[in-house]
Design a protein around this motif. Structure first.
Motif, PDB file in Angstrom:
ATOM      1  N   TYR A  50       0.875  -1.173   0.000  1.00 48.90           N
ATOM      2  CA  TYR A  50       0.000   0.000   0.000  1.00 48.90           C
ATOM      3  C   TYR A  50       0.904   1.211   0.000  1.00 48.90           C
ATOM      4  O   TYR A  50       1.709   1.393   0.904  1.00 48.90           O
ATOM      5  N   VAL A  55       2.150  -4.173   3.617  1.00 50.47           N
ATOM      6  CA  VAL A  55       1.236  -4.116   4.759  1.00 50.47           C
ATOM      7  C   VAL A  55       0.822  -5.502   5.226  1.00 50.47           C
ATOM      8  O   VAL A  55       0.377  -5.661   6.360  1.00 50.47           O
ATOM      9  N   LEU A  56       0.965  -6.498   4.351  1.00 48.53           N
ATOM     10  CA  LEU A  56       0.578  -7.846   4.740  1.00 48.53           C
ATOM     11  C   LEU A  56       1.380  -8.837   3.919  1.00 48.53           C
ATOM     12  O   LEU A  56       1.591  -8.629   2.731  1.00 48.53           O
ATOM     13  N   ILE A  78       1.314  -8.816   9.531  1.00 51.06           N
ATOM     14  CA  ILE A  78       0.600  -7.598   9.180  1.00 51.06           C
ATOM     15  C   ILE A  78       1.433  -6.419   9.666  1.00 51.06           C
ATOM     16  O   ILE A  78       1.745  -6.311  10.850  1.00 51.06           O
ATOM     17  N   ILE A  80       1.253  -2.518   9.426  1.00 49.90           N
ATOM     18  CA  ILE A  80       0.623  -1.261   9.044  1.00 49.90           C
ATOM     19  C   ILE A  80       1.311  -0.167   9.842  1.00 49.90           C
ATOM     20  O   ILE A  80       1.093  -0.022  11.044  1.00 49.90           O
ATOM     21  N   LEU A  93      -6.954   2.174   1.679  1.00 51.97           N
ATOM     22  CA  LEU A  93      -6.455   1.166   2.617  1.00 51.97           C
ATOM     23  C   LEU A  93      -7.557   0.171   2.957  1.00 51.97           C
ATOM     24  O   LEU A  93      -7.323  -1.041   2.984  1.00 51.97           O
ATOM     25  N   ALA A  94      -8.769   0.658   3.187  1.00 57.07           N
ATOM     26  CA  ALA A  94      -9.887  -0.238   3.500  1.00 57.07           C
ATOM     27  C   ALA A  94     -10.146  -1.200   2.345  1.00 57.07           C
ATOM     28  O   ALA A  94     -10.416  -2.386   2.568  1.00 57.07           O
ATOM     29  N   ILE A  96      -7.956  -2.332   0.154  1.00 60.95           N
ATOM     30  CA  ILE A  96      -6.884  -3.332   0.143  1.00 60.95           C
ATOM     31  C   ILE A  96      -7.087  -4.347   1.258  1.00 60.95           C
ATOM     32  O   ILE A  96      -6.942  -5.553   1.051  1.00 60.95           O
ATOM     33  N   LEU A  97      -7.451  -3.898   2.432  1.00 62.98           N
ATOM     34  CA  LEU A  97      -7.670  -4.816   3.549  1.00 62.98           C
ATOM     35  C   LEU A  97      -8.863  -5.736   3.279  1.00 62.98           C
ATOM     36  O   LEU A  97      -8.828  -6.919   3.643  1.00 62.98           O
ATOM     37  N   THR A  98      -9.900  -5.224   2.631  1.00 61.01           N
ATOM     38  CA  THR A  98     -11.048  -6.060   2.274  1.00 61.01           C
ATOM     39  C   THR A  98     -10.630  -7.139   1.287  1.00 61.01           C
ATOM     40  O   THR A  98     -10.982  -8.312   1.439  1.00 61.01           O
ATOM     41  N   GLN A 100      -7.662  -8.366   0.909  1.00 60.13           N
ATOM     42  CA  GLN A 100      -6.770  -9.307   1.574  1.00 60.13           C
ATOM     43  C   GLN A 100      -7.511 -10.213   2.541  1.00 60.13           C
ATOM     44  O   GLN A 100      -7.115 -11.356   2.749  1.00 60.13           O
ATOM     45  N   ALA A 101      -8.592  -9.730   3.126  1.00 62.19           N
ATOM     46  CA  ALA A 101      -9.412 -10.613   3.966  1.00 62.19           C
ATOM     47  C   ALA A 101      -9.968 -11.752   3.112  1.00 62.19           C
ATOM     48  O   ALA A 101      -9.971 -12.912   3.535  1.00 62.19           O
TER      49      ALA A 101
END
Length: 120
Positions: A50, A55-56, A78, A80, A93-94, A96-98, A100-101
């Motif tokens: 990111y 970030v992960l 993780i 961040i 960011l949200a 990307i996190l979604t 990756q989930a």
């Protein structure tokens, strides 16, 4: 579990150790591993960036000779960094996190198949 071949890993405490290598393992360096307990298998690592920073990361691992052996599992890191975000960056960011989930859920399913005797 399907094993493609065996490899010899050189350790400082046990010398040459022959290890069954899972087909998903990306290989072992020719340098001494350290101790027999340190021998592990790892699959391809997935890294998510990111804005230029990881970030992960997630990778398939197994520690067959550890003090407490670890069967095939997914190692997740993780990272961040602390930052202040505006609304657009926070949405990015949200997103990307979604994504990756969802990827972690896919990895969980693949891991369940592997542990049940299937292929990665």
């Amino acid at each position: 579990m399907i094993r493609a071949r065996t490899v010899t890993v050189h350790t400082l405490d046990q010398g040459a150790v022959t290890v069954p290598e899972p087909i998903w393992c990306t290989g072992h360096a020719d340098l001494p591993t350290g101790y027999r307990d340190d021998i592990h298998h790892s699959g391809p690592e997935k890294v998510v960036d990111y804005e230029g920073q990881a970030v992960l990361s997630a990778e398939l691992v197994e520690y067959p000779f550890g003090m407490r052996p670890i069967p095939p599992s997914v190692y997740v890191d993780i990272l961040i960094p602390s930052t202040t975000l505006d609304s657009a960056a926070l949405e990015g960011l949200a997103a990307i996190l979604t994504e990756q989930a969802a990827e972690l859920r896919r990895l969980a399913l693949r891991l369940a198949v592997l542990r049940a005797g299937g292929e990665w």
